[in-house]
Motif scaffolding. Structure first.
Motif, PDB file in Angstrom:
ATOM      1  N   PRO A  88      37.737  28.171  52.406  1.00  0.00           N
ATOM      2  CA  PRO A  88      37.916  28.924  53.650  1.00  0.00           C
ATOM      3  C   PRO A  88      38.950  30.030  53.518  1.00  0.00           C
ATOM      4  O   PRO A  88      39.897  29.922  52.734  1.00  0.00           O
ATOM      5  N   MET A  89      38.718  31.104  54.264  1.00  0.00           N
ATOM      6  CA  MET A  89      39.677  32.206  54.321  1.00  0.00           C
ATOM      7  C   MET A  89      40.079  32.380  55.781  1.00  0.00           C
ATOM      8  O   MET A  89      39.617  33.291  56.468  1.00  0.00           O
ATOM      9  N   THR A  90      40.908  31.486  56.268  1.00  0.00           N
ATOM     10  CA  THR A  90      41.398  31.582  57.634  1.00  0.00           C
ATOM     11  C   THR A  90      42.914  31.684  57.592  1.00  0.00           C
ATOM     12  O   THR A  90      43.530  31.488  56.548  1.00  0.00           O
ATOM     13  N   ARG A  91      43.491  31.988  58.737  1.00  0.00           N
ATOM     14  CA  ARG A  91      44.946  32.136  58.767  1.00  0.00           C
ATOM     15  C   ARG A  91      45.638  30.821  58.402  1.00  0.00           C
ATOM     16  O   ARG A  91      46.718  30.820  57.827  1.00  0.00           O
ATOM     17  N   GLN A  92      44.996  29.696  58.728  1.00  0.00           N
ATOM     18  CA  GLN A  92      45.615  28.403  58.439  1.00  0.00           C
ATOM     19  C   GLN A  92      45.541  28.086  56.956  1.00  0.00           C
ATOM     20  O   GLN A  92      46.476  27.529  56.387  1.00  0.00           O
ATOM     21  N   SER A  93      44.438  28.412  56.363  1.00  0.00           N
ATOM     22  CA  SER A  93      44.242  28.055  54.959  1.00  0.00           C
ATOM     23  C   SER A  93      43.399  29.127  54.292  1.00  0.00           C
ATOM     24  O   SER A  93      42.288  29.403  54.721  1.00  0.00           O
ATOM     25  N   TYR A  94      43.951  29.735  53.269  1.00  0.00           N
ATOM     26  CA  TYR A  94      43.182  30.739  52.558  1.00  0.00           C
ATOM     27  C   TYR A  94      43.587  30.730  51.091  1.00  0.00           C
ATOM     28  O   TYR A  94      44.581  30.111  50.714  1.00  0.00           O
ATOM     29  N   VAL A  95      42.779  31.394  50.311  1.00  0.00           N
ATOM     30  CA  VAL A  95      43.079  31.492  48.883  1.00  0.00           C
ATOM     31  C   VAL A  95      44.049  32.656  48.709  1.00  0.00           C
ATOM     32  O   VAL A  95      43.730  33.806  49.012  1.00  0.00           O
ATOM     33  N   LYS A  96      45.239  32.324  48.264  1.00  0.00           N
ATOM     34  CA  LYS A  96      46.286  33.337  48.161  1.00  0.00           C
ATOM     35  C   LYS A  96      46.143  34.145  46.870  1.00  0.00           C
ATOM     36  O   LYS A  96      46.264  35.361  46.884  1.00  0.00           O
ATOM     37  N   HIS A  97      45.907  33.445  45.788  1.00  0.00           N
ATOM     38  CA  HIS A  97      45.831  34.119  44.491  1.00  0.00           C
ATOM     39  C   HIS A  97      44.673  33.581  43.668  1.00  0.00           C
ATOM     40  O   HIS A  97      44.328  32.409  43.776  1.00  0.00           O
ATOM     41  N   VAL A  98      44.129  34.427  42.858  1.00  0.00           N
ATOM     42  CA  VAL A  98      43.284  33.981  41.762  1.00  0.00           C
ATOM     43  C   VAL A  98      43.871  34.564  40.484  1.00  0.00           C
ATOM     44  O   VAL A  98      44.143  35.769  40.412  1.00  0.00           O
ATOM     45  N   TYR A  99      44.115  33.693  39.521  1.00  0.00           N
ATOM     46  CA  TYR A  99      44.647  34.123  38.224  1.00  0.00           C
ATOM     47  C   TYR A  99      43.553  34.025  37.182  1.00  0.00           C
ATOM     48  O   TYR A  99      42.739  33.107  37.212  1.00  0.00           O
ATOM     49  N   PRO A 108      48.922  35.888  27.878  1.00  0.00           N
ATOM     50  CA  PRO A 108      47.813  35.039  28.342  1.00  0.00           C
ATOM     51  C   PRO A 108      47.449  35.233  29.811  1.00  0.00           C
ATOM     52  O   PRO A 108      46.286  35.091  30.171  1.00  0.00           O
ATOM     53  N   VAL A 109      48.425  35.508  30.647  1.00  0.00           N
ATOM     54  CA  VAL A 109      48.096  35.695  32.063  1.00  0.00           C
ATOM     55  C   VAL A 109      47.612  37.131  32.222  1.00  0.00           C
ATOM     56  O   VAL A 109      48.386  38.075  32.197  1.00  0.00           O
ATOM     57  N   VAL A 110      46.289  37.266  32.336  1.00  0.00           N
ATOM     58  CA  VAL A 110      45.658  38.576  32.242  1.00  0.00           C
ATOM     59  C   VAL A 110      45.815  39.366  33.534  1.00  0.00           C
ATOM     60  O   VAL A 110      46.202  40.523  33.539  1.00  0.00           O
ATOM     61  N   ALA A 111      45.495  38.715  34.640  1.00  0.00           N
ATOM     62  CA  ALA A 111      45.502  39.420  35.916  1.00  0.00           C
ATOM     63  C   ALA A 111      45.641  38.416  37.047  1.00  0.00           C
ATOM     64  O   ALA A 111      45.315  37.236  36.906  1.00  0.00           O
ATOM     65  N   ARG A 112      46.137  38.926  38.144  1.00  0.00           N
ATOM     66  CA  ARG A 112      46.243  38.110  39.344  1.00  0.00           C
ATOM     67  C   ARG A 112      45.698  38.935  40.503  1.00  0.00           C
ATOM     68  O   ARG A 112      46.047  40.102  40.668  1.00  0.00           O
ATOM     69  N   ALA A 113      44.837  38.318  41.284  1.00  0.00           N
ATOM     70  CA  ALA A 113      44.372  38.957  42.509  1.00  0.00           C
ATOM     71  C   ALA A 113      45.052  38.258  43.672  1.00  0.00           C
ATOM     72  O   ALA A 113      45.145  37.030  43.680  1.00  0.00           O
ATOM     73  N   ALA A 114      45.552  39.041  44.606  1.00  0.00           N
ATOM     74  CA  ALA A 114      46.218  38.488  45.780  1.00  0.00           C
ATOM     75  C   ALA A 114      45.392  38.814  47.004  1.00  0.00           C
ATOM     76  O   ALA A 114      45.070  39.974  47.253  1.00  0.00           O
ATOM     77  N   PHE A 115      45.029  37.790  47.756  1.00  0.00           N
ATOM     78  CA  PHE A 115      44.155  37.964  48.906  1.00  0.00           C
ATOM     79  C   PHE A 115      44.916  37.715  50.203  1.00  0.00           C
ATOM     80  O   PHE A 115      45.994  37.125  50.209  1.00  0.00           O
ATOM     81  N   THR A 116      44.310  38.147  51.277  1.00  0.00           N
ATOM     82  CA  THR A 116      44.802  37.834  52.613  1.00  0.00           C
ATOM     83  C   THR A 116      43.647  37.204  53.380  1.00  0.00           C
ATOM     84  O   THR A 116      42.492  37.318  52.954  1.00  0.00           O
ATOM     85  N   PRO A 117      43.922  36.567  54.519  1.00  0.00           N
ATOM     86  CA  PRO A 117      42.807  36.012  55.296  1.00  0.00           C
ATOM     87  C   PRO A 117      41.796  37.096  55.663  1.00  0.00           C
ATOM     88  O   PRO A 117      40.597  36.838  55.758  1.00  0.00           O
ATOM     89  N   GLU A 118      42.267  38.334  55.843  1.00  0.00           N
ATOM     90  CA  GLU A 118      41.382  39.436  56.238  1.00  0.00           C
ATOM     91  C   GLU A 118      40.408  39.803  55.124  1.00  0.00           C
ATOM     92  O   GLU A 118      39.400  40.456  55.368  1.00  0.00           O
ATOM     93  N   THR A 119      40.709  39.444  53.894  1.00  0.00           N
ATOM     94  CA  THR A 119      39.808  39.786  52.799  1.00  0.00           C
ATOM     95  C   THR A 119      38.436  39.169  53.036  1.00  0.00           C
ATOM     96  O   THR A 119      37.420  39.744  52.663  1.00  0.00           O
ATOM     97  N   GLY A 120      38.409  37.993  53.641  1.00  0.00           N
ATOM     98  CA  GLY A 120      37.133  37.393  54.023  1.00  0.00           C
ATOM     99  C   GLY A 120      36.484  36.556  52.936  1.00  0.00           C
ATOM    100  O   GLY A 120      35.711  35.655  53.227  1.00  0.00           O
TER     101      GLY A 120
END
Lengths: 163, 111
Positions: A88-99, A108-120
């Protein structure tokens, strides 16, 4: 009088306006807060994971994460990777990062994506370099700190990280 | 090729419906310099030029960011998704370690 740098009403308001924008932007719980640990460090994958996540357990994310990467990468300089996280991508619970982590790379840590609930949706793709054959992992970090990962073995024919 | 550095392509689907989660693809022409080593295998210490930050804004608000390293390919390609709620600009900004910023944008319109 006119030769002085004038502090007119207009200048003051412009200044205030600019400050207001800065404050507003700073107040948004935007992606990539300043507290996120730095990337681009030469380390082993194990050290990198420890630095990013401490001793938090990383659960198996096979049921909600999809990691797409070729099984055999003929050219390690350009390896397409994509990650889809079905959480889920809601204000209560969302995926903050994908590494994206490539265990055998010097960085080794290639990239990090940072999301917000608005990303959907927590989805990302990128072309990455792989130095040699090894494990590629995608790690999703939820807003409450829960970690999930999926891994894939990738065989690299010609390494792409150079020196 | 050197003259093309910083060229950004941002591709969104031609038809977007309100509320859709839209997949976007972005590309920037950039060398993403690799670490160089001398004959002894020691890292040559200089400020390598690579993109380390990508920020996406939609309707003027940041919705997504990437932190990237030299482990990302030359002429990096990224894809991501976002929920299109209102018509307006989608903007992507790439920032490299030498202070370069490269922007691309697309207008989200509903059919």
């Amino acid at each position: 009088m006119t030769s002085e740098p004038r502090l007119t009403r207009r200048v003051v308001l412009q200044g205030l306006g600019a400050a207001g924008v800065v404050v507003a932007v700073g107040g948004v719980p935007g992606p990539a807060a300043a507290a996120d640990p730095a990337l681009g460090v030469h380390e082993t994958a194990a050290a990198g994971l420890k630095r990013l996540f401490g001793s938090r357990p990383i659960k198996d994310g096979a049921s909600m994460m999809k990691l797409e990467v070729p099984l055999i990468a003929e050219n390690g300089a350009v390896v397409p990777v994509s990650v889809d996280v079905n959480l889920p991508m809601t204000r209560q619970s969302y995926v903050k990062h994908v590494y994206i982590v490539a265990d055998q790379n010097r960085i080794p840590v290639v990239a990090r994506a940072a999301f917000t609930p608005e990303t959907g949706a927590a989805a990302m793709g990128a072309n990455i370099r792989l130095g040699e054959t090894g494990v590629v992992r995608a790690i999703a970090e939820q807003s409450d700190g829960t970690l999930y990962q999926v891994t894939r073995d990738v065989k690299v024919t010609v390494g792409g990280c150079g020196g | 090729m050197a003259g093309d550095v910083g060229k950004v392509r941002l591709r969104v689907p031609q038809t977007v419906k309100a509320g859709d989660v839209v997949k976007v693809r972005a590309l920037v022409i950039h060398p993403m310099e690799r670490i160089e080593r001398d004959a002894q295998g020691k890292i040559i210490d200089r400020k390598y030029n690579y993109i380390d930050k990508v920020v996406v804004t939609y309707l003027g608000r940041p919705i997504l960011a990437f932190d990237t390293t030299q482990s990302v390919s030359e002429n990096p390609f990224f894809s991501f998704s976002f929920r299109a709620t209102d018509p307006g600009p989608l903007k992507i900004t790439f920032m490299d370690t030498h202070g370069g910023t490269y922007e691309g944008s697309a207008d989200i319109k509903f059919a």
